[in-house]
Design a protein around this motif. Structure first.
Motif, short mmCIF file in Angstrom:
data_model
loop_
_atom_site.label_atom_id
_atom_site.label_comp_id
_atom_site.label_asym_id
_atom_site.label_seq_id
_atom_site.Cartn_x
_atom_site.Cartn_y
_atom_site.Cartn_z
N GLY A 278 0.80 -1.22 0.00
CA GLY A 278 0.00 0.00 0.00
C GLY A 278 0.83 1.26 0.00
N ASP A 279 2.13 1.16 0.33
CA ASP A 279 3.00 2.33 0.29
C ASP A 279 3.27 2.75 -1.16
OD1 ASP A 279 3.28 2.65 2.97
OD2 ASP A 279 5.25 1.72 3.13
N ARG A 280 3.47 4.03 -1.32
CA ARG A 280 3.97 4.56 -2.59
C ARG A 280 5.46 4.85 -2.41
NH1 ARG A 280 -1.45 4.37 -1.25
NH2 ARG A 280 -2.79 5.07 -2.99
N LEU A 281 6.28 4.30 -3.27
CA LEU A 281 7.72 4.53 -3.19
C LEU A 281 8.14 5.48 -4.30
CD1 LEU A 281 9.16 0.97 -2.42
CD2 LEU A 281 8.25 2.68 -0.85
N VAL A 282 8.77 6.57 -3.94
CA VAL A 282 9.29 7.53 -4.90
C VAL A 282 10.79 7.28 -5.03
CG1 VAL A 282 9.61 9.95 -5.47
CG2 VAL A 282 7.53 9.21 -4.28
N LEU A 283 11.23 6.94 -6.24
CA LEU A 283 12.64 6.64 -6.50
C LEU A 283 13.24 7.79 -7.31
CD1 LEU A 283 10.89 3.67 -7.13
CD2 LEU A 283 13.21 2.94 -6.55
N ARG A 305 2.29 7.03 2.52
CA ARG A 305 1.16 6.11 2.58
C ARG A 305 -0.01 6.57 1.75
NH1 ARG A 305 1.11 0.79 3.65
NH2 ARG A 305 -0.97 0.10 4.21
N GLN A 306 -0.40 7.80 1.91
CA GLN A 306 -1.54 8.33 1.18
C GLN A 306 -1.10 9.55 0.37
OE1 GLN A 306 -4.40 6.81 1.10
NE2 GLN A 306 -3.98 5.30 2.71
N GLU A 307 -1.84 9.83 -0.68
CA GLU A 307 -1.48 10.96 -1.54
C GLU A 307 -1.50 12.28 -0.78
OE1 GLU A 307 -0.31 10.93 -4.44
OE2 GLU A 307 -0.60 8.83 -4.97
N ALA A 308 -2.33 12.37 0.27
CA ALA A 308 -2.44 13.62 1.01
C ALA A 308 -1.27 13.84 1.98
CB ALA A 308 -3.76 13.65 1.78
N GLU A 309 -0.47 12.80 2.20
CA GLU A 309 0.64 12.93 3.15
C GLU A 309 1.70 13.89 2.61
OE1 GLU A 309 2.46 9.37 4.53
OE2 GLU A 309 0.59 8.45 5.17
N THR A 310 2.19 14.77 3.47
CA THR A 310 3.26 15.68 3.06
C THR A 310 4.63 15.15 3.49
OG1 THR A 310 2.98 16.93 5.12
CG2 THR A 310 1.75 17.69 3.18
N HIS A 311 4.65 14.33 4.55
CA HIS A 311 5.92 13.80 5.04
C HIS A 311 6.25 12.49 4.33
CE1 HIS A 311 9.20 12.70 7.67
NE2 HIS A 311 8.59 11.54 7.93
N ARG A 312 7.47 12.40 3.81
CA ARG A 312 7.94 11.17 3.17
C ARG A 312 9.07 10.56 3.98
NH1 ARG A 312 8.18 12.79 -3.31
NH2 ARG A 312 5.92 13.09 -3.59
N ARG A 313 9.05 9.25 4.12
CA ARG A 313 10.08 8.53 4.88
C ARG A 313 11.22 8.14 3.96
NH1 ARG A 313 5.62 5.43 5.40
NH2 ARG A 313 6.76 3.52 4.82
N HIS A 314 12.44 8.49 4.33
CA HIS A 314 13.61 8.08 3.55
C HIS A 314 13.95 6.65 3.96
CE1 HIS A 314 18.17 8.65 2.60
NE2 HIS A 314 17.55 7.90 1.71
N ILE A 315 13.82 5.70 3.06
CA ILE A 315 14.00 4.30 3.46
C ILE A 315 15.25 3.66 2.87
CG2 ILE A 315 11.52 3.96 3.80
CD1 ILE A 315 11.52 2.35 1.19
N ASN A 316 15.87 4.27 1.84
CA ASN A 316 17.05 3.62 1.26
C ASN A 316 17.82 4.60 0.40
OD1 ASN A 316 18.95 1.76 0.56
ND2 ASN A 316 17.52 0.27 -0.30
N SER A 317 19.15 4.38 0.33
CA SER A 317 20.03 5.11 -0.58
C SER A 317 21.10 4.15 -1.08
CB SER A 317 20.70 6.30 0.11
OG SER A 317 19.77 7.30 0.43
N ALA A 318 21.62 4.42 -2.27
CA ALA A 318 22.71 3.61 -2.81
C ALA A 318 23.41 4.40 -3.90
CB ALA A 318 22.19 2.28 -3.36
N PHE A 319 24.63 3.96 -4.22
CA PHE A 319 25.42 4.57 -5.29
C PHE A 319 25.87 3.47 -6.23
CE2 PHE A 319 25.88 7.05 -1.41
CZ PHE A 319 25.43 8.29 -1.83
N MET A 320 25.62 3.67 -7.52
CA MET A 320 25.90 2.65 -8.52
C MET A 320 26.88 3.18 -9.55
SD MET A 320 22.09 1.00 -9.02
CE MET A 320 21.03 0.74 -7.61
N THR A 321 27.85 2.34 -9.92
CA THR A 321 28.87 2.71 -10.89
C THR A 321 28.58 2.02 -12.22
OG1 THR A 321 30.51 2.99 -9.14
CG2 THR A 321 31.34 2.73 -11.39
#
Length: 593
Positions: A278-283, A305-321
């Protein structure tokens, strides 16, 4: 009384290894024999084999790295859950370097097993190989290390320890603690490098008219987490998130090079928090920096979680070569990137710092111990990796099964280990001194001349941190050599991570620009040596000294500060007396441990 090791060696290596009693054969049980045999299989081992179909491939007909990451994560998770006995979630994935691509029609074989369990987390080792069914050829694709956390809804998880049985398992179990240490300080290492070191990024000197604005490579994509993307608890599979990240990173890289890039390496995936169905993930992805033949793409994932939410949770980061391969499979030159002012320039310089750390790490790891020089240049950018390599090399030497009892005198045992290009020594004795006191006394190399006559003087060059220090050591002149010998030694010490593990002092040679070789001394080198201390009881410690020597230095066995002394027993008994005389006289500077 046995002859000295120097006399043994002068009669030839064969005499050192004649009439020996194997330590392994003396202590091995029936279960250990089974562990070395073909019938043994690690209880946490999980294997997966997948046939690569067209639906798994990219535009070049090669297996998509995103799909491979999903298979890797699934296999590793099953191994972790087999050990934990409960659901597990991906916490991180260490750096991955891809050695080969996999074509459609080939088979991917993935093997995963738990290397070590900590309180609620565990390290899982993964090996990936590809197989051509027609030619029967197999080759290594990559190796990976993942950290998983056991998770129960109603109670806190306390994992049972793993029980390593083979030499390989013992080595991986021991070194896992060092790798965990590196993961915990990785972010601080980048910050320290940017703050204290000059990174050559030549940003000001480049021709801006031929640069591609970094903003042109920016990608943003959203994914809705559906039930097929999640496990039975509703948490998104880590491998699925990694696959989505690889997809947007590839698009960003393609926008810079206007070609089909190939992913060569991934810097650590670190999951900061979970996401659910149900989460929306923004990449989001952007090219941080482009070097001559490679580029770094940064990717971050945010959840809401919902479109009306203003707060987004940072869940992951990575660096790719990424690289772009030509018709000859060689990397092609890439256009320069022009970063945006502010955060863009920060990411640009951080990418240069990560590249330096990556190259330093690859150099340290790739240095063959039998090749000269043995010493590796030390600087703040590679201090964490050098310390890790120093301790890990000693732990791997300790974990070897084939140590042979060569002789024993005055309750001091001498073991030897003969390998293709090395002859290693191991001295062992019991001392009536508290383990921590023995560890602290021998941690300060400045006190070594008090008990080792082959060590003339020791100067503390740099106290790197509370666990690592660099010393300049001078030993007397050897038999026919008029010059004294000197060493630049990195000393790394570690406390045990678990009950039954030893305290460790690891020693290896490094080079420093401030202490170059001078005509006054003949520069010596040690590849791997050090002490281990096991608590055997109240005020009773087993002290073991290890040294790995190459044939090139065996001729100097009569006097050598790295431990290759013809008077092993005399020196080691002097060490015992030093510990006894100073058992209540610890150096104040070391009592903070």
């Amino acid at each position: 009384m046995i002859q000295t090791v120097g006399n043994h060696l002068r009669r030839g290596l064969a005499s050192v290894f004649s009439n020996r009693t194997s330590r392994k054969s003396a202590s091995r049980t029936d279960s250990d024999n089974m562990a070395d045999g073909e019938g043994y299989r690690n209880p946490t081992e999980v294997q997966m084999s997948q046939l690569v179909l067209p639906c798994h491939t990219n535009q070049r007909g090669e297996l998509s790295v995103g799909q491979l990451l999903k298979w890797i994560d699934a296999t590793a998770c099953l191994s972790a859950e087999r050990h934990a006995g409960c659901p597990c979630v991906t916490a991180s994935m260490d750096d991955i370097y891809f050695e080969h691509t996999i074509s459609v029609g080939q088979v991917v074989n993935i093997k995963a097993k738990v290397n070590r369990a900590f309180n609620s987390s565990m390290e899982v080792g993964i090996q990936v190989a590809s197989e051509d069914l027609c030619s029967e050829k197999q080759w290594c694709v990559c190796k990976a290390l993942a950290t998983f956390v056991a998770h129960r809804e109603l109670s806190k998880v306390k994992l049972k320890p793993t029980l390593p049985r083979t030499e390989e398992e013992k080595t991986e179990h021991s070194v896992a603690a060092e790798r965990r240490r590196m993961r915990l300080v990785y972010a601080d290492t980048i910050k320290d490098l940017l703050a204290n070191c000059v990174i050559q990024d030549d940003l000001e000197s480049r021709d801006c008219s031929h640069m591609v604005p970094a903003e042109k490579t920016r990608v943003e994509s959203v994914e809705l987490v559906l039930p097929p993307h999640a496990n039975h608890q509703g948490n998104t599979f880590g491998g699925q998130i990694m696959a989505w990240m690889e997809n947007v990173a590839t698009i960003a890289a393609s926008r810079l090079c206007r070609a089909h890039p190939t992913l060569k390496a991934i810097e650590m995936f670190h999951f900061r928090g979970p996401s659910q169905v149900g989460d929306r993930l923004v990449l989001k992805a952007i090219v941080n920096n482009a070097f001559k033949h490679s580029m770094e793409v940064g990717v971050c994932v945010e959840a809401y979680r919902q479109e009306a939410e203003t707060h987004r949770r940072h869940i992951n980061s990575a660096f790719m070569t990424f690289v772009v391969l030509g018709a000859d499979d060689q990397p092609q030159m890439l256009p320069w990137i022009r970063p945006q002012p502010g955060d863009g320039e920060r990411r640009y310089r951080e990418a240069s710092a990560r590249k330096k750390i990556r190259l330093d790490r690859q150099y340290i790891v790739s240095c063959k111990q039998a090749e000269m020089p043995l010493s590796v240049p030390w600087d703040p950018s590679n201090q964490v990796c050098l310390s890790y390599n120093n301790v890990s090399s000693l732990k791997m030497l300790v974990a070897k099964d084939d140590w042979v009892l060569s002789s024993e005198s005055s309750q001091v045992r001498l073991y030897t280990l003969e390998e293709e290009k090395f002859l290693s020594f191991h001295m062992e004795m019991l001392v009536h001194v508290d383990t921590v006191q023995a560890f602290l006394l021998l941690s300060d190399l400045r006190r070594r001349p008090e008990w080792d006559k082959h060590c003339r003087s020791v100067e503390l060059v740099q106290q790197v941190d509370e666990d690592d220090a660099i010393y300049h050591v001078i030993s007397p002149a050897l038999g026919g050599d008029p010059k004294p010998q000197d060493f630049i030694i990195l000393a790394s010490r570690r406390k045990p991570c678990d009950i039954g593990e030893p305290y460790v002092i690891a020693l290896r040679s490094v080079t420093l620009p401030t202490h170059r070789e001078t005509p006054e001394y003949r520069r010596g080198e040690t590849v791997c040596s050090g002490f281990c201390f096991w608590r055997e009881g109240d005020q009773l410690t087993k002290v073991s000294y290890y040294n790995q020597a190459t044939p090139g230095v065996l001729k100097y066995v009569t006097t050598n500060v790295t431990g290759l002394s013809s008077e092993f027993y005399t020196t080691f008994k002097a060490c015992e007396q030093f510990l006894l005389d100073n058992r209540n006289d610890l150096a104040p500077s070391l009592q903070t441990l």
